[in-house]
Design a protein around this motif. Sequence first.
Motif, short mmCIF file in Angstrom:
data_model
loop_
_atom_site.label_atom_id
_atom_site.label_comp_id
_atom_site.label_asym_id
_atom_site.label_seq_id
_atom_site.Cartn_x
_atom_site.Cartn_y
_atom_site.Cartn_z
N LYS A 46 0.82 -1.22 0.00
CA LYS A 46 0.00 0.00 0.00
C LYS A 46 0.85 1.27 0.00
CE LYS A 46 -4.11 -1.90 2.18
NZ LYS A 46 -5.16 -1.67 3.17
N LEU A 47 1.98 1.23 0.67
CA LEU A 47 2.79 2.42 0.85
C LEU A 47 3.15 3.13 -0.45
CD1 LEU A 47 4.23 4.40 2.70
CD2 LEU A 47 6.16 2.79 2.81
N PRO A 48 3.68 2.44 -1.48
CA PRO A 48 4.02 3.18 -2.71
C PRO A 48 2.82 3.79 -3.41
CG PRO A 48 4.58 0.83 -2.93
CD PRO A 48 4.07 1.04 -1.54
N VAL A 99 4.63 6.93 8.60
CA VAL A 99 5.04 5.53 8.74
C VAL A 99 6.15 5.41 9.78
CG1 VAL A 99 6.09 3.60 7.49
CG2 VAL A 99 4.36 5.02 6.37
N LYS A 100 6.08 4.37 10.60
CA LYS A 100 7.07 4.11 11.65
C LYS A 100 7.79 2.80 11.34
CE LYS A 100 5.38 7.60 13.90
NZ LYS A 100 5.90 8.90 13.59
N ASP A 101 9.08 2.88 11.05
CA ASP A 101 9.87 1.67 10.76
C ASP A 101 9.22 0.80 9.68
OD1 ASP A 101 11.85 2.35 12.67
OD2 ASP A 101 10.60 1.49 14.27
N SER A 113 0.95 6.11 13.92
CA SER A 113 0.78 6.65 12.56
C SER A 113 -0.64 7.17 12.38
CB SER A 113 1.03 5.57 11.50
OG SER A 113 2.30 5.01 11.61
N ILE A 114 -1.60 6.37 12.79
CA ILE A 114 -3.02 6.73 12.64
C ILE A 114 -3.34 7.98 13.46
CG2 ILE A 114 -5.39 5.98 13.12
CD1 ILE A 114 -4.35 3.08 12.50
#
Length: 109
Positions: free
Chosen positions: A50-52, A69-71, A78-79
């Motif tokens: 999902k990230l990209p 984003v964390k690590d 994050s939320i």
Amino acid sequence: HILPKSKEWKTNYPHFSKDDRDASVSKIGNLALLKREKNCALNDAAFAAKLPVLASSNLKTTEIAASFVKDGQWTLQSIDERQAWLADLAVKRWPLFADLVASMKQRRT
């Protein structure tokens, strides 16, 4: 939903407890606008998939999710941080309730 709301969420998001997931899944900080095709394709996918897609969105409110984003993981922090960012953005864009929000923040401190 970045953290999925489906029954199969635990497979790709094992670092969330059921209680944490239930409390966070519908928070605005966990929601992202995507075109239907992309949203359906990602569905319950791992966050790495999902990230990209989020990071390359042409909508700033979706693209910015990547900066929370964390690590390499989507987390409760994050939320919550993205939710606070979205709330601040809303007050700046629609200042009608800015005084009310400021007074509520003061009461919390």
